[in-house]
Design a protein around this motif. Structure first.
Motif, PDB file in Angstrom:
ATOM      1  N   ASP A  19       0.832  -1.209   0.000  1.00  0.00           N
ATOM      2  CA  ASP A  19       0.000   0.000   0.000  1.00  0.00           C
ATOM      3  C   ASP A  19       0.864   1.255   0.000  1.00  0.00           C
ATOM      4  OD1 ASP A  19      -2.447  -1.265  -0.156  1.00  0.00           O
ATOM      5  OD2 ASP A  19      -2.799  -1.211   2.012  1.00  0.00           O
ATOM      6  N   ARG A  20       1.924   1.264   0.819  1.00  0.00           N
ATOM      7  CA  ARG A  20       2.838   2.416   0.836  1.00  0.00           C
ATOM      8  C   ARG A  20       3.464   2.611  -0.534  1.00  0.00           C
ATOM      9  NH1 ARG A  20       4.356   0.288   5.718  1.00  0.00           N
ATOM     10  NH2 ARG A  20       6.228  -0.615   4.832  1.00  0.00           N
ATOM     11  N   MET A  21       3.883   1.502  -1.158  1.00  0.00           N
ATOM     12  CA  MET A  21       4.502   1.575  -2.471  1.00  0.00           C
ATOM     13  C   MET A  21       3.518   2.141  -3.491  1.00  0.00           C
ATOM     14  SD  MET A  21       6.317  -1.442  -4.692  1.00  0.00           S
ATOM     15  CE  MET A  21       7.583  -1.732  -3.479  1.00  0.00           C
ATOM     16  N   LYS A  22       2.261   1.724  -3.414  1.00  0.00           N
ATOM     17  CA  LYS A  22       1.229   2.206  -4.332  1.00  0.00           C
ATOM     18  C   LYS A  22       1.089   3.723  -4.224  1.00  0.00           C
ATOM     19  CE  LYS A  22      -2.998   1.245  -3.201  1.00  0.00           C
ATOM     20  NZ  LYS A  22      -4.297   0.590  -2.977  1.00  0.00           N
ATOM     21  N   PHE A  23       1.028   4.237  -3.000  1.00  0.00           N
ATOM     22  CA  PHE A  23       0.868   5.676  -2.808  1.00  0.00           C
ATOM     23  C   PHE A  23       2.123   6.438  -3.232  1.00  0.00           C
ATOM     24  CE2 PHE A  23      -2.740   4.316  -0.317  1.00  0.00           C
ATOM     25  CZ  PHE A  23      -3.676   5.300  -0.602  1.00  0.00           C
ATOM     26  N   GLU A  24       3.306   5.875  -3.003  1.00  0.00           N
ATOM     27  CA  GLU A  24       4.551   6.529  -3.424  1.00  0.00           C
ATOM     28  C   GLU A  24       4.628   6.627  -4.944  1.00  0.00           C
ATOM     29  OE1 GLU A  24       7.752   4.341  -1.649  1.00  0.00           O
ATOM     30  OE2 GLU A  24       7.144   4.875   0.384  1.00  0.00           O
ATOM     31  N   VAL A  25       4.296   5.541  -5.633  1.00  0.00           N
ATOM     32  CA  VAL A  25       4.336   5.545  -7.101  1.00  0.00           C
ATOM     33  C   VAL A  25       3.306   6.533  -7.642  1.00  0.00           C
ATOM     34  CG1 VAL A  25       3.874   4.163  -9.165  1.00  0.00           C
ATOM     35  CG2 VAL A  25       5.269   3.212  -7.329  1.00  0.00           C
ATOM     36  N   ALA A  26       2.115   6.528  -7.094  1.00  0.00           N
ATOM     37  CA  ALA A  26       1.068   7.456  -7.540  1.00  0.00           C
ATOM     38  C   ALA A  26       1.539   8.900  -7.365  1.00  0.00           C
ATOM     39  CB  ALA A  26      -0.217   7.211  -6.767  1.00  0.00           C
ATOM     40  N   GLN A  27       2.165   9.192  -6.248  1.00  0.00           N
ATOM     41  CA  GLN A  27       2.644  10.544  -5.988  1.00  0.00           C
ATOM     42  C   GLN A  27       3.723  10.939  -6.997  1.00  0.00           C
ATOM     43  OE1 GLN A  27       4.475  11.133  -2.153  1.00  0.00           O
ATOM     44  NE2 GLN A  27       4.033  13.310  -2.170  1.00  0.00           N
ATOM     45  N   GLN A  28       4.627  10.021  -7.336  1.00  0.00           N
ATOM     46  CA  GLN A  28       5.679  10.300  -8.315  1.00  0.00           C
ATOM     47  C   GLN A  28       5.103  10.715  -9.660  1.00  0.00           C
ATOM     48  OE1 GLN A  28       8.018   6.746  -8.584  1.00  0.00           O
ATOM     49  NE2 GLN A  28       9.024   7.058  -6.616  1.00  0.00           N
ATOM     50  N   PHE A  29       3.955  10.168 -10.017  1.00  0.00           N
ATOM     51  CA  PHE A  29       3.342  10.451 -11.307  1.00  0.00           C
ATOM     52  C   PHE A  29       2.207  11.474 -11.205  1.00  0.00           C
ATOM     53  CE2 PHE A  29       5.543   6.502 -12.047  1.00  0.00           C
ATOM     54  CZ  PHE A  29       6.094   6.719 -13.298  1.00  0.00           C
ATOM     55  N   GLU A  45      -3.916   5.536 -15.616  1.00  0.00           N
ATOM     56  CA  GLU A  45      -3.284   5.859 -14.342  1.00  0.00           C
ATOM     57  C   GLU A  45      -3.102   4.610 -13.488  1.00  0.00           C
ATOM     58  OE1 GLU A  45      -4.834  10.435 -13.665  1.00  0.00           O
ATOM     59  OE2 GLU A  45      -6.161   8.763 -13.117  1.00  0.00           O
ATOM     60  N   ALA A  46      -4.127   3.766 -13.447  1.00  0.00           N
ATOM     61  CA  ALA A  46      -4.035   2.521 -12.671  1.00  0.00           C
ATOM     62  C   ALA A  46      -2.926   1.634 -13.245  1.00  0.00           C
ATOM     63  CB  ALA A  46      -5.366   1.786 -12.686  1.00  0.00           C
ATOM     64  N   GLY A  47      -2.822   1.583 -14.570  1.00  0.00           N
ATOM     65  CA  GLY A  47      -1.781   0.785 -15.209  1.00  0.00           C
ATOM     66  C   GLY A  47      -0.390   1.329 -14.934  1.00  0.00           C
ATOM     67  N   THR A  48      -0.279   2.645 -14.897  1.00  0.00           N
ATOM     68  CA  THR A  48       1.009   3.272 -14.579  1.00  0.00           C
ATOM     69  C   THR A  48       1.455   2.881 -13.174  1.00  0.00           C
ATOM     70  OG1 THR A  48       0.582   5.150 -16.038  1.00  0.00           O
ATOM     71  CG2 THR A  48       2.189   5.496 -14.282  1.00  0.00           C
ATOM     72  N   ILE A  49       0.526   2.946 -12.239  1.00  0.00           N
ATOM     73  CA  ILE A  49       0.845   2.586 -10.851  1.00  0.00           C
ATOM     74  C   ILE A  49       1.227   1.111 -10.772  1.00  0.00           C
ATOM     75  CG2 ILE A  49      -0.077   2.350  -8.518  1.00  0.00           C
ATOM     76  CD1 ILE A  49      -1.897   4.798  -9.208  1.00  0.00           C
ATOM     77  N   GLY A  50       0.367   0.243 -11.298  1.00  0.00           N
ATOM     78  CA  GLY A  50       0.629  -1.197 -11.226  1.00  0.00           C
ATOM     79  C   GLY A  50       1.888  -1.611 -11.959  1.00  0.00           C
TER      80      GLY A  50
END
Length: 69
Positions: A19-29, A45-50
């Motif tokens: 979950d932390r990784m998901k939020f960090e990646v989302a924030q980067q983009f 956006e979901a694909g970018t995160i995943g």
């Protein structure tokens, strides 16, 4: 058809780290996520995160495998 997810973590304790990784990646983009349901984000956006989470996890696994040799 059942709506129940078949995805299960092999190590349930890893959920918080993922979950932390998901939020960090989302924030980067620059993708805004909230706790819980995020049905407002686009498929792209979901694909970018995943995709970036997967890339990071593969890199970590490769590093661990390389260190064992």
């Amino acid at each position: 058809m059942s709506r129940r997810s078949s995805n299960q973590l092999v190590v349930p304790q890893a959920k918080a780290a993922l979950d932390r990784m998901k939020f960090e990646v989302a924030q980067q983009f620059g993708i805004q996520l909230t706790e819980g349901y995020n049905g407002n984000i686009t498929t792209r956006e979901a694909g970018t995160i995943g995709g970036n989470i997967t890339r990071t996890l593969v890199q970590l696994a490769e590093q661990q495998l390389g260190a064992r040799r």
